[in-house]
Scaffold this active site. Structure first.
Site, PDB file in Angstrom:
ATOM      1  N   ARG A 247       0.838  -1.199   0.000  1.00  0.00           N
ATOM      2  CA  ARG A 247       0.000   0.000   0.000  1.00  0.00           C
ATOM      3  C   ARG A 247       0.868   1.241   0.000  1.00  0.00           C
ATOM      4  O   ARG A 247       1.911   1.291   0.670  1.00  0.00           O
ATOM      5  CB  ARG A 247      -0.906   0.044   1.238  1.00  0.00           C
ATOM      6  CG  ARG A 247      -2.248  -0.612   1.037  1.00  0.00           C
ATOM      7  CD  ARG A 247      -3.082   0.122  -0.042  1.00  0.00           C
ATOM      8  NE  ARG A 247      -4.300  -0.555  -0.393  1.00  0.00           N
ATOM      9  CZ  ARG A 247      -4.449  -1.508  -1.319  1.00  0.00           C
ATOM     10  NH1 ARG A 247      -3.404  -1.942  -2.004  1.00  0.00           N
ATOM     11  NH2 ARG A 247      -5.619  -2.039  -1.586  1.00  0.00           N
ATOM     12  N   GLU A 276      -2.792   8.476  -5.225  1.00  0.00           N
ATOM     13  CA  GLU A 276      -3.174   7.766  -6.459  1.00  0.00           C
ATOM     14  C   GLU A 276      -4.364   8.449  -7.105  1.00  0.00           C
ATOM     15  O   GLU A 276      -5.317   8.779  -6.385  1.00  0.00           O
ATOM     16  CB  GLU A 276      -3.527   6.302  -6.152  1.00  0.00           C
ATOM     17  CG  GLU A 276      -2.321   5.490  -5.746  1.00  0.00           C
ATOM     18  CD  GLU A 276      -2.637   4.008  -5.496  1.00  0.00           C
ATOM     19  OE1 GLU A 276      -3.761   3.561  -5.795  1.00  0.00           O
ATOM     20  OE2 GLU A 276      -1.754   3.306  -4.994  1.00  0.00           O
ATOM     21  N   HIS A 295      -1.269   0.672 -10.003  1.00  0.00           N
ATOM     22  CA  HIS A 295      -2.044  -0.170  -9.073  1.00  0.00           C
ATOM     23  C   HIS A 295      -2.767  -1.301  -9.833  1.00  0.00           C
ATOM     24  O   HIS A 295      -3.975  -1.474  -9.715  1.00  0.00           O
ATOM     25  CB  HIS A 295      -3.038   0.689  -8.270  1.00  0.00           C
ATOM     26  CG  HIS A 295      -3.497   0.018  -7.008  1.00  0.00           C
ATOM     27  ND1 HIS A 295      -3.801   0.698  -5.858  1.00  0.00           N
ATOM     28  CD2 HIS A 295      -3.711  -1.298  -6.707  1.00  0.00           C
ATOM     29  CE1 HIS A 295      -4.178  -0.148  -4.917  1.00  0.00           C
ATOM     30  NE2 HIS A 295      -4.136  -1.380  -5.413  1.00  0.00           N
TER      31      HIS A 295
HETATM   32  N1  LIG Z   1      -1.095  -3.850  -5.443  1.00  0.00           N
HETATM   33  C1  LIG Z   1      -2.290  -4.430  -5.448  1.00  0.00           C
HETATM   34  O1  LIG Z   1      -3.048  -4.350  -6.405  1.00  0.00           O
HETATM   35  C2  LIG Z   1      -2.727  -5.231  -4.268  1.00  0.00           C
HETATM   36  C3  LIG Z   1      -2.187  -5.028  -3.034  1.00  0.00           C
HETATM   37  N2  LIG Z   1      -2.586  -5.791  -1.989  1.00  0.00           N
HETATM   38  C4  LIG Z   1      -2.006  -5.501  -0.691  1.00  0.00           C
HETATM   39  O2  LIG Z   1      -1.288  -6.624  -0.224  1.00  0.00           O
HETATM   40  C5  LIG Z   1      -1.573  -6.809   1.148  1.00  0.00           C
HETATM   41  C6  LIG Z   1      -1.314  -8.241   1.540  1.00  0.00           C
HETATM   42  O3  LIG Z   1      -2.227  -9.115   0.911  1.00  0.00           O
HETATM   43  P1  LIG Z   1      -2.228 -10.678   1.272  1.00  0.00           P
HETATM   44  O4  LIG Z   1      -0.833 -11.206   1.212  1.00  0.00           O
HETATM   45  O5  LIG Z   1      -3.282 -11.302   0.453  1.00  0.00           O
HETATM   46  O6  LIG Z   1      -2.683 -10.600   2.795  1.00  0.00           O
HETATM   47  P2  LIG Z   1      -2.271 -11.532   4.016  1.00  0.00           P
HETATM   48  O7  LIG Z   1      -3.216 -11.161   5.097  1.00  0.00           O
HETATM   49  O8  LIG Z   1      -2.201 -12.951   3.569  1.00  0.00           O
HETATM   50  O9  LIG Z   1      -0.786 -11.077   4.379  1.00  0.00           O
HETATM   51  C7  LIG Z   1      -0.483  -9.900   5.062  1.00  0.00           C
HETATM   52  C8  LIG Z   1       0.733 -10.189   5.922  1.00  0.00           C
HETATM   53  O10 LIG Z   1       1.224  -8.948   6.426  1.00  0.00           O
HETATM   54  C9  LIG Z   1       1.615  -9.185   7.765  1.00  0.00           C
HETATM   55  N3  LIG Z   1       1.710  -7.946   8.532  1.00  0.00           N
HETATM   56  C10 LIG Z   1       0.754  -7.314   9.250  1.00  0.00           C
HETATM   57  N4  LIG Z   1       1.275  -6.254   9.895  1.00  0.00           N
HETATM   58  C11 LIG Z   1       2.595  -6.215   9.581  1.00  0.00           C
HETATM   59  C12 LIG Z   1       3.668  -5.367   9.949  1.00  0.00           C
HETATM   60  N5  LIG Z   1       3.499  -4.353  10.799  1.00  0.00           N
HETATM   61  N6  LIG Z   1       4.883  -5.615   9.433  1.00  0.00           N
HETATM   62  C13 LIG Z   1       5.086  -6.657   8.596  1.00  0.00           C
HETATM   63  N7  LIG Z   1       4.108  -7.513   8.216  1.00  0.00           N
HETATM   64  C14 LIG Z   1       2.873  -7.286   8.693  1.00  0.00           C
HETATM   65  C15 LIG Z   1       0.551 -10.140   8.300  1.00  0.00           C
HETATM   66  O11 LIG Z   1       0.954 -10.782   9.483  1.00  0.00           O
HETATM   67  C16 LIG Z   1       0.385 -11.078   7.121  1.00  0.00           C
HETATM   68  O12 LIG Z   1       1.283 -12.177   7.198  1.00  0.00           O
HETATM   69  C17 LIG Z   1      -3.038  -6.353   1.261  1.00  0.00           C
HETATM   70  O13 LIG Z   1      -3.374  -5.994   2.594  1.00  0.00           O
HETATM   71  C18 LIG Z   1      -3.100  -5.187   0.322  1.00  0.00           C
HETATM   72  O14 LIG Z   1      -2.772  -3.988   1.006  1.00  0.00           O
HETATM   73  C19 LIG Z   1      -3.493  -6.804  -2.123  1.00  0.00           C
HETATM   74  C20 LIG Z   1      -4.059  -7.036  -3.324  1.00  0.00           C
HETATM   75  C21 LIG Z   1      -3.772  -6.265  -4.488  1.00  0.00           C
HETATM   76  O1  LIG Z   2      -7.699  -5.904  -2.801  1.00  0.00           O
HETATM   77  C1  LIG Z   2      -6.866  -4.975  -2.721  1.00  0.00           C
HETATM   78  O2  LIG Z   2      -6.434  -4.542  -1.636  1.00  0.00           O
HETATM   79  C2  LIG Z   2      -6.377  -4.362  -3.963  1.00  0.00           C
HETATM   80  O3  LIG Z   2      -5.498  -3.543  -3.958  1.00  0.00           O
HETATM   81  C3  LIG Z   2      -7.000  -4.822  -5.221  1.00  0.00           C
HETATM   82  O4  LIG Z   2      -6.350  -4.336  -6.332  1.00  0.00           O
END
Ligand SMILES: NC(=O)C1=CN([C@@H]2O[C@H](COP(=O)(O)OP(=O)(O)OC[C@H]3O[C@@H](n4cnc5c(N)ncnc54)[C@H](O)[C@@H]3O)[C@@H](O)[C@H]2O)C=CC1
Ligand SMILES: O=C(O)C(=O)CO
Length: 334
Positions: A247, A276, A295
């Site tokens: 993010r 953004e 994004h």
């Molecule tokens: N660029 C894009 O289009 C997208 C970005 N994302 C971002 O990716 C993030 C992660 O997605 P997933 O891996 O599916 O979620 P997830 O919930 O599987 O993984 C998130 C990880 O971050 C860890 N975490 C939480 N607080 C933390 C901290 N202070 N320091 C280090 N690690 C920490 C958690 O313990 C967890 O292991 C989402 O929350 C979203 O912000 C998700 C989808 C699309």
């Molecule tokens: O699901 C999210 O957080 C995304 O950024 C999707 O693009």
């Protein structure tokens, strides 16, 4: 009958798939806010963007499913205090975003991003080396100092912040390229087959010091907001690259821009930004050591069906009174 309210509305194809889950489900797919405000009074389940206005009139709400993995735009104080459960869309994007990250890594290692700039000007110019010639072969009388402008990936290290679904897949792919891999995460303790010991977040400085590529795959939470400021860039190797697909709010945009302008780090691959869309006049656009994608790291042919499947799986759990597959913590935002 259990009532599910969907707002904003979704297409009829998805509605019919949701309806197939149970005859005991009554679905309202609200087009207008006025309709949503009326229908939420009696709804037990909600899919979409809940707002304080909607929550204020909900009398029976037990479950809210967000359409995204990230929660920063969905959580507000009244929702935190409300007894309903929250689920998100994490865990859907692991492979496609890991591919996107490795795309950035390979471009930086092999200077592909720079050669693309050169190609736009039909300019034949090997990067680095002696007098513009790369010294990947040294012969008698030639300078034998190693030219480090093209990296050997298996000599490089990659450190991930957030070893969740996306982060651990990035680790697996980087390890498959022979890279040394590190991660910090407050909850994940290992990445099976890749990292025996994921470090606590208080070892971020150690990770920054050893990683050639630093990848942010964490959610935006009260703890991760502005986790990267000037100090963290100074703790990175000056030859290191930052990649952010987590993010934008995790990285201070002004400090990142200054770190790149002052060569405190070598470059950045960015899919998410504090602002953004990134404004047209922003200096990052014209930096040749910065790669920008708007994004779209999660864009893929498979994500829409996974998205629906996560929603359906949580709905099945809700109707059966079982634990959700993607429960989220309203206070921690993930
Ligand atoms: N660029 C894009 O289009 C997208 C970005 N994302 C971002 O990716 C993030 C992660 O997605 P997933 O891996 O599916 O979620 P997830 O919930 O599987 O993984 C998130 C990880 O971050 C860890 N975490 C939480 N607080 C933390 C901290 N202070 N320091 C280090 N690690 C920490 C958690 O313990 C967890 O292991 C989402 O929350 C979203 O912000 C998700 C989808 C699309
Ligand atoms: O699901 C999210 O957080 C995304 O950024 C999707 O693009």
């Amino acid at each position: 009958m259990t009532k599910l309210l969907i707002y904003p509305e979704i297409d009829s194809e998805r509605i019919s798939k949701i309806q197939k889950i149970s005859d005991e489900l009554s679905i309202c797919n609200a087009k207008e806010i006025s309709e949503a405000l009326q229908e939420i009074k009696t709804a037990e389940a909600f899919f979409g963007k809940i707002t304080p206005q909607l929550l204020a009139v909900a009398e029976n709400l037990k479950w809210v499913q967000t359409p995204t993995a990230s929660l920063e735009h969905y959580v507000f104080p009244e929702l935190v205090e409300h007894p309903c459960q929250l689920t998100n869309m994490r865990g859907l994007f692991y492979d496609v975003i890991a591919d996107h990250v490795l795309g950035f890594v390979i471009c930086f290692a092999r200077n592909l991003h720079l050669y693309i700039w050169q190609q736009t000007e039909s300019h034949w110019q090997p990067i680095g080396g002696q007098a513009g010639k790369p010294n990947f072969v040294t012969g008698p009388g030639q300078e034998s100092e190693v030219d480090r402008s093209h990296l050997h990936l298996s000599d490089c290290s990659l450190g991930v912040i957030g070893a969740g679904s996306i982060g651990s897949e990035i680790c697996k792919r980087a390890a498959a390229f022979g890279m040394t891999v590190y991660a910090v995460d407050p909850y994940t303790k290992e990445v099976p087959g890749v990292i025996d010991e994921v470090w606590e977040v208080n070892r971020l400085e150690d990770l920054l010091a050893v990683s050639d590529f630093v990848v942010i795959a964490a959610p935006h939470t009260p703890q991760t907001e502005k986790m990267f400021r000037t100090k963290q860039f100074q703790q990175m190797k000056s030859t290191g690259y930052l990649i952010n697909i987590g993010r934008g709010a995790i990285v201070d945009l002004q400090d990142l821009t200054s770190a790149l302008q002052n060569s405190e780090i070598a470059g950045a691959g960015l899919d998410v930004f504090e602002i953004e869309p990134l404004p047209k006049e922003h200096p990052l656009w014209s930096m040749e050591n910065v790669m920008i994608t708007p994004h779209i790291a999660a864009a893929s042919t498979r994500v829409p069906e996974r998205h629906l499947e996560t929603m359906l799986e949580n709905l099945r759990c809700f109707l059966a009174g079982k634990p959700f597959v993607t429960p989220a913590d309203k206070r921690q935002w993930f």
